[in-house]
Scaffold this motif. Sequence first.
Motif, PDB file in Angstrom:
ATOM      1  N   LYS A   7      25.661  60.545  11.133  1.00 50.59           N
ATOM      2  CA  LYS A   7      24.230  60.408  10.895  1.00 50.59           C
ATOM      3  C   LYS A   7      23.852  58.954  10.682  1.00 50.59           C
ATOM      4  O   LYS A   7      22.832  58.463  11.182  1.00 50.59           O
ATOM      5  N   ALA A   8      24.699  58.208   9.965  1.00 51.80           N
ATOM      6  CA  ALA A   8      24.413  56.800   9.719  1.00 51.80           C
ATOM      7  C   ALA A   8      24.419  56.011  11.018  1.00 51.80           C
ATOM      8  O   ALA A   8      23.603  55.111  11.222  1.00 51.80           O
ATOM      9  N   ASN A   9      25.349  56.351  11.928  1.00 47.19           N
ATOM     10  CA  ASN A   9      25.402  55.643  13.200  1.00 47.19           C
ATOM     11  C   ASN A   9      24.217  55.982  14.089  1.00 47.19           C
ATOM     12  O   ASN A   9      23.752  55.154  14.870  1.00 47.19           O
ATOM     13  N   ARG A  10      23.746  57.251  13.996  1.00 40.24           N
ATOM     14  CA  ARG A  10      22.647  57.693  14.841  1.00 40.24           C
ATOM     15  C   ARG A  10      21.333  57.049  14.407  1.00 40.24           C
ATOM     16  O   ARG A  10      20.477  56.733  15.230  1.00 40.24           O
ATOM     17  N   LYS A  11      21.157  56.839  13.110  1.00 46.75           N
ATOM     18  CA  LYS A  11      19.899  56.295  12.598  1.00 46.75           C
ATOM     19  C   LYS A  11      20.159  54.946  11.930  1.00 46.75           C
ATOM     20  O   LYS A  11      20.645  54.869  10.819  1.00 46.75           O
ATOM     21  N   GLN A  12      19.842  53.903  12.657  1.00 46.44           N
ATOM     22  CA  GLN A  12      20.003  52.555  12.146  1.00 46.44           C
ATOM     23  C   GLN A  12      18.705  52.092  11.491  1.00 46.44           C
ATOM     24  O   GLN A  12      17.658  52.700  11.623  1.00 46.44           O
ATOM     25  N   GLY A  13      18.773  50.946  10.842  1.00 39.48           N
ATOM     26  CA  GLY A  13      17.568  50.354  10.280  1.00 39.48           C
ATOM     27  C   GLY A  13      17.255  50.845   8.882  1.00 39.48           C
ATOM     28  O   GLY A  13      18.150  51.212   8.124  1.00 39.48           O
ATOM     29  N   TYR A  14      15.975  50.893   8.555  1.00 38.88           N
ATOM     30  CA  TYR A  14      15.533  51.233   7.215  1.00 38.88           C
ATOM     31  C   TYR A  14      14.180  51.922   7.301  1.00 38.88           C
ATOM     32  O   TYR A  14      13.494  51.849   8.320  1.00 38.88           O
ATOM     33  N   ILE A  15      13.800  52.603   6.231  1.00 37.97           N
ATOM     34  CA  ILE A  15      12.502  53.281   6.183  1.00 37.97           C
ATOM     35  C   ILE A  15      11.555  52.475   5.306  1.00 37.97           C
ATOM     36  O   ILE A  15      11.881  52.125   4.171  1.00 37.97           O
ATOM     37  N   PHE A  16      10.366  52.189   5.849  1.00 37.45           N
ATOM     38  CA  PHE A  16       9.305  51.529   5.084  1.00 37.45           C
ATOM     39  C   PHE A  16       8.135  52.500   4.959  1.00 37.45           C
ATOM     40  O   PHE A  16       7.724  53.114   5.949  1.00 37.45           O
ATOM     41  N   THR A  17       7.586  52.605   3.741  1.00 34.45           N
ATOM     42  CA  THR A  17       6.556  53.600   3.437  1.00 34.45           C
ATOM     43  C   THR A  17       5.277  52.932   2.934  1.00 34.45           C
ATOM     44  O   THR A  17       5.328  51.997   2.144  1.00 34.45           O
ATOM     45  N   SER A  18       4.145  53.437   3.412  1.00 30.95           N
ATOM     46  CA  SER A  18       2.833  53.018   2.902  1.00 30.95           C
ATOM     47  C   SER A  18       2.038  54.256   2.513  1.00 30.95           C
ATOM     48  O   SER A  18       2.273  55.347   3.038  1.00 30.95           O
ATOM     49  N   GLU A  19       1.087  54.068   1.609  1.00 30.55           N
ATOM     50  CA  GLU A  19       0.205  55.158   1.205  1.00 30.55           C
ATOM     51  C   GLU A  19      -1.249  54.771   1.385  1.00 30.55           C
ATOM     52  O   GLU A  19      -1.598  53.581   1.440  1.00 30.55           O
ATOM     53  N   ARG A 253      -8.300  48.771  -8.221  1.00 28.46           N
ATOM     54  CA  ARG A 253      -6.925  49.181  -8.526  1.00 28.46           C
ATOM     55  C   ARG A 253      -6.118  49.577  -7.297  1.00 28.46           C
ATOM     56  O   ARG A 253      -4.956  49.954  -7.426  1.00 28.46           O
ATOM     57  N   LYS A 254      -6.709  49.506  -6.116  1.00 25.36           N
ATOM     58  CA  LYS A 254      -5.991  49.925  -4.908  1.00 25.36           C
ATOM     59  C   LYS A 254      -5.880  48.754  -3.920  1.00 25.36           C
ATOM     60  O   LYS A 254      -6.205  48.873  -2.754  1.00 25.36           O
ATOM     61  N   ILE A 255      -5.373  47.611  -4.400  1.00 27.10           N
ATOM     62  CA  ILE A 255      -5.359  46.409  -3.575  1.00 27.10           C
ATOM     63  C   ILE A 255      -4.360  46.498  -2.421  1.00 27.10           C
ATOM     64  O   ILE A 255      -4.563  45.867  -1.378  1.00 27.10           O
ATOM     65  N   ILE A 256      -3.302  47.276  -2.563  1.00 25.50           N
ATOM     66  CA  ILE A 256      -2.333  47.409  -1.466  1.00 25.50           C
ATOM     67  C   ILE A 256      -2.863  48.379  -0.416  1.00 25.50           C
ATOM     68  O   ILE A 256      -2.742  48.154   0.792  1.00 25.50           O
ATOM     69  N   VAL A 257      -3.494  49.465  -0.855  1.00 24.94           N
ATOM     70  CA  VAL A 257      -4.182  50.365   0.071  1.00 24.94           C
ATOM     71  C   VAL A 257      -5.253  49.600   0.840  1.00 24.94           C
ATOM     72  O   VAL A 257      -5.461  49.823   2.040  1.00 24.94           O
ATOM     73  N   ASP A 258      -5.941  48.695   0.177  1.00 22.99           N
ATOM     74  CA  ASP A 258      -7.037  47.949   0.790  1.00 22.99           C
ATOM     75  C   ASP A 258      -6.567  46.968   1.861  1.00 22.99           C
ATOM     76  O   ASP A 258      -7.367  46.522   2.676  1.00 22.99           O
TER      77      ASP A 258
END
Length: 384
Positions: A7-19, A253-258
């Motif tokens: 599974k590690a070989n099949r999926k390289q890289g990293y996951i980045f998440t935003s809301e 209060r939502k400066i990253i969402v903005d």
Amino acid sequence: MTALHAKANRKQGYIFTSESVSEGHPDKVCDQISDAILDAYLAQEPRSRVACECLATLDRVVLSGEITSTTSIKVEPIVREVIRKIGYTHPDQGFDDNCQIENYLHEQSGHLNRNEGAGDQGMMFGYACNQAKSLMPIPIELAHQLLINLAKARKSGSIPCLLPDAKSQVGFRYEGRKPRSVECLVISTHHQQLCGITFAELKEEIIQKVVYPTLTEMADELSFDSQDLRILINPLNEWYEGGPGSDTGLTGRKIIVDTYGGWAQHGGGAFSGKDPTKVDRSAAYMARHIAKSVVGSGMADECLIQFSFIIGQERPESVMVETFGSGKLPDSKIEEIIGQEFDLTVMGIIEYLGLARPIYLPTASYGHFGLNMKDASWEKIKKL
């Protein structure tokens, strides 16, 4: 080879998440009220100085801040109209357009402050990349679009029972700085006591009428894999108590969402309720415009701009350009071109982008950047 290693070989890289959060989120209710008041002043007096803060809680809105203007406005009808348009019209939810309003805005008449320099110190960032047609990072772009389409379904009635408060979260797998696949998608939405459908049916309606159409729409912009996507709708089950009646909201209060969903840096200053002489807002808009112009002109695949200002100074103390190795020219050369092409004085920014206009309420939900809005001058591309 073990299954884990395979599974590690099949999926390289990293996951980045935003809301993202909906227009009915308590903090966004406050942002919209603050910007509606700002717009009302600018409509009457373009040189008004406005710093409007809002708090929304159980059956109550509290306003505070300072206004310097030659005009005055009736605040209460503006507040109620914003709340009504968002959809808080159910008196049994603890917050609606008949709530109490406490106005502590301090209005000052007379001559306007003629200082044309920065009103405070600080740093501001602008960013653009080619992950989507809007030149925005795709996790935040998809997170916004999911909630925009959810709100359309709520307001049209195509999905029953929905209420205004909602959140989304999207995780993309990246290789290097390129998105390859969407891995996880979450929508949590406030809703009424179920009206004619089961909770399972409500979740399926959201998947069929919001999630899948949005994915199809976004996939047309950029090819990404969604084969292994996990979709979670209200993972904590029913959500009956939401909005300002259950959770206090505050302006700013939502400066990253903005902005960029965390993919790019943030200087820390909020936008809503501030007139354009506040460089927290105007310089961040200019930095976005310049970054988008750099990418849109083919000078780089992505571009980050930082300005720093010192109180009272007309021009930024420093300008930084970072293209993360994607530039067709050295970053120092791009910085030189920016200095030649753009007036970076505070008043120059306001005039160039036409910021002394009542254009801000639409920015107060679903992000200030990547907007398909005719008055968002900072989203236009200047060919360099």
